[in-house]
Design a protein around this motif. Structure first.
Motif, PDB file in Angstrom:
ATOM      1  N   GLN A 112       0.825  -1.213   0.000  1.00 41.32           N
ATOM      2  CA  GLN A 112       0.000   0.000   0.000  1.00 41.32           C
ATOM      3  C   GLN A 112       0.861   1.266   0.000  1.00 41.32           C
ATOM      4  O   GLN A 112       0.374   2.363  -0.217  1.00 41.32           O
ATOM      5  N   GLN A 113       2.177   1.097   0.232  1.00 36.33           N
ATOM      6  CA  GLN A 113       3.097   2.242   0.156  1.00 36.33           C
ATOM      7  C   GLN A 113       3.778   2.311  -1.208  1.00 36.33           C
ATOM      8  O   GLN A 113       4.793   2.982  -1.375  1.00 36.33           O
ATOM      9  N   GLY A 114       3.254   1.590  -2.175  1.00 39.32           N
ATOM     10  CA  GLY A 114       3.837   1.597  -3.518  1.00 39.32           C
ATOM     11  C   GLY A 114       4.605   0.325  -3.792  1.00 39.32           C
ATOM     12  O   GLY A 114       4.616  -0.588  -2.968  1.00 39.32           O
ATOM     13  N   ASP A 115       5.264   0.297  -4.967  1.00 34.40           N
ATOM     14  CA  ASP A 115       5.995  -0.911  -5.356  1.00 34.40           C
ATOM     15  C   ASP A 115       7.465  -0.812  -4.922  1.00 34.40           C
ATOM     16  O   ASP A 115       8.070   0.259  -5.006  1.00 34.40           O
ATOM     17  N   PHE A 116       7.992  -1.918  -4.459  1.00 39.27           N
ATOM     18  CA  PHE A 116       9.410  -1.998  -4.073  1.00 39.27           C
ATOM     19  C   PHE A 116      10.081  -3.035  -4.968  1.00 39.27           C
ATOM     20  O   PHE A 116       9.455  -4.023  -5.352  1.00 39.27           O
ATOM     21  N   TYR A 117      11.373  -2.777  -5.263  1.00 41.64           N
ATOM     22  CA  TYR A 117      12.134  -3.695  -6.126  1.00 41.64           C
ATOM     23  C   TYR A 117      13.387  -4.147  -5.400  1.00 41.64           C
ATOM     24  O   TYR A 117      13.962  -3.377  -4.618  1.00 41.64           O
TER      25      TYR A 117
END
Ligand SMILES: Cc1cc2nc3c(=O)[nH]c(=O)nc-3n(C[C@H](O)[C@H](O)[C@H](O)COP(=O)(O)OP(=O)(O)OC[C@H]3O[C@@H](n4cnc5c(N)ncnc54)[C@H](O)[C@@H]3O)c2cc1C
Length: 420
Positions: free
Chosen positions: A154-159
């Motif tokens: 929910q805090q965005g996408d992480f890679y």
């Protein structure tokens, strides 16, 4: 939002993995993603708030015997990082541990907060980033941004290049891993006490004795475990208001977790109250009592080291009455008494939770993990540690040791990887 290594789960295994990676390779960008608003919540409540961090068994081949699931697989990892290494880790960081009589190890402070503070100091000092309130919703393989994995939150996408899953017994993550192609051994409870209504133990709550216990089904057929071994355990047995508890019973519940679930917790437990003797020795002691105490009332003598109230109940169950003298005890009563002393069978009808402390048996199938690295055999650069795997132990600090060793092994594998 691109990291070298992301650890999903801010629990025991997740923190130890992150700390070890950042210690070995300080230049790496390491992130912990935790769905809750706090980290290390189970550490906080563990061991009644004291945190039983490990067990004072420092020989790997002995330590593995506490793991009904994971015994074979943990041998190698424990040779690399064992309970003694964890003691050293804490001591080097100013958190001395103490050993209790039964081998359980706790921080000298008797507070799990010492362990939490130690981990939080380490992650801060090593520059490990921690995002709380950040549940990982999906995991996908990617080639974007030079990474291997994409995580949706929910805090965005992480890679990241290296992904470590340390989410404990979390059904949603097990589903995610299933979608990625892993096999999940279905979870069942472990570490529970037995509900028994039986006049031999009714009203004896608080009475404890060393015993050997075995499992049978309701037809009195011995229960065999997956590996063909008989389901048995020994140790102190505690009689409770509801039935039986104590280390012997908890151990048996862990070893038989899967089989007892299949029986819907309707089974028979056989108790040997005198495991230190064989039957012939018991007969000899009884015959000696019959000769030397012939005129004495059986209830007023106690030839075996058993709690008095339990001895009375076993005599009653053998048909010996309160005024009977040793000389008047016949062969049939002696046979029955030996049976009650060494092979008393109790019908179990359900289970109860042990002090809110439970562990789940089940998780990612161990056949799909390379135990030299804790890397998934299904995907490269995917690592798993802690209770997310189908590993669990009896009580005593062993479950945390599984988390620490797993975290260490994952970190070694990631840190040694030359491709970063
Ligand atoms: C009451 C209680 C007392 C215990 N006491 C002891 C003890 O004294 N000694 C002992 O050895 N063992 C004890 N245990 C067992 C021990 O707590 C566990 O074996 C251990 O915590 C497992 O560590 P873990 O890191 O694998 O999982 P956990 O500690 O459960 O950590 C997993 C973390 O992952 C997070 N997470 C899950 N899904 C996601 C997601 N999708 N995205 C982001 N984060 C996620 C969770 O919120 C959690 O913080 C106890 C257990 C209980 C329930």
């Amino acid at each position: 939002m691109v990291f070298d290594a992301i650890i999903v789960g801010g629990g025991a295994a997740g923190f130890f993995t992150a700390i070890q990676i950042a210690t070995l390779r300080p230049e790496l960008k390491v992130l912990i993603l935790e769905r809750g608003k706090e980290v290390l919540t189970k550490v906080k409540i563990s061991g009644g708030g004291r945190c039983n961090v490990t067990h004072a068994e420092f020989v790997p081949n002995e330590l593995v015997k506490a793991y009904p699931r994971g015994e074979k697989e943990l041998k190698g990892p424990f040779h690399a990082f064992c309970s003694g290494d964890m003691v050293a880790f804490f001591e080097e960081r100013g958190v001395p541990l103490k050993i209790e009589e039964d081998g359980r190890m706790f921080p000298e402070s008797d507070s799990s907060q010492s362990i939490i503070d130690c981990f939080l100091n380490e992650t801060e000092h090593l520059g490990v980033k921690i995002n709380t309130n950040c549940s990982v919703k999906s995991i996908t393989k990617t080639e974007q941004k030079g990474a291997s994995w994409q995580l949706e939150t929910q805090q965005g996408d992480f890679y990241c290049n290296y992904l470590a899953i340390a989410t404990g017994s979390n059904p949603k993550m097990w589903n995610q891993l299933k979608m990625l192609g892993h096999t999940i051994v279905s979870p069942v409870p472990s570490l529970f006490t037995f509900n028994i209504k039986d006049k031999r133990i009714n009203g004896l709550m608080g009475v404890a004795s060393h015993a050997e216990v075995k499992l049978f089904d309701k037809n009195h057929t011995s229960i065999k475990l997956e590996d063909g071994k008989k389901a048995m355990a020994s140790g102190p047995l505690l009689i409770t208001h509801w039935g039986m508890s104590g280390p012997a019973i908890l151990k048996l519940s862990a070893w038989g977790a899967r089989e007892l679930h299949q029986l819907n917790y309707q089974f028979v437990v056989q108790v040997n109250w005198l495991p230190q003797y064989d039957e012939e020795e018991i007969l000899l002691v009884i015959e000696q009592a019959k000769t030397s105490e012939a005129k004495k009332i059986v209830f007023n003598t106690r030839p075996f080291d058993l709690p008095k109230r339990l001895w009375f109940r076993l005599l009653e169950a053998s048909g010996i009455h309160q005024q009977q003298k040793w000389a008047e005890v016949g062969k049939q009563a002696i046979r029955k008494l030996i049976q009650e002393l060494t092979a008393a069978k109790f019908l179990v009808n359900g289970k109860s939770t042990f002090k809110e402390e439970f562990v789940t048996a089940g998780g990612v199938d161990l056949k799909e993990i390379n135990f030299r690295t804790y890397e998934s055999k299904v995907y490269k650069n995917l690592f798993l540690a802690g209770e997310v795997l189908n590993i669990d132990a009896v009580t005593g600090g062993y479950n945390f040791q599984n988390a620490w060793t797993g975290g260490y092994m994952v970190a070694q594998a990631i840190a040694e990887n030359t491709s970063i």
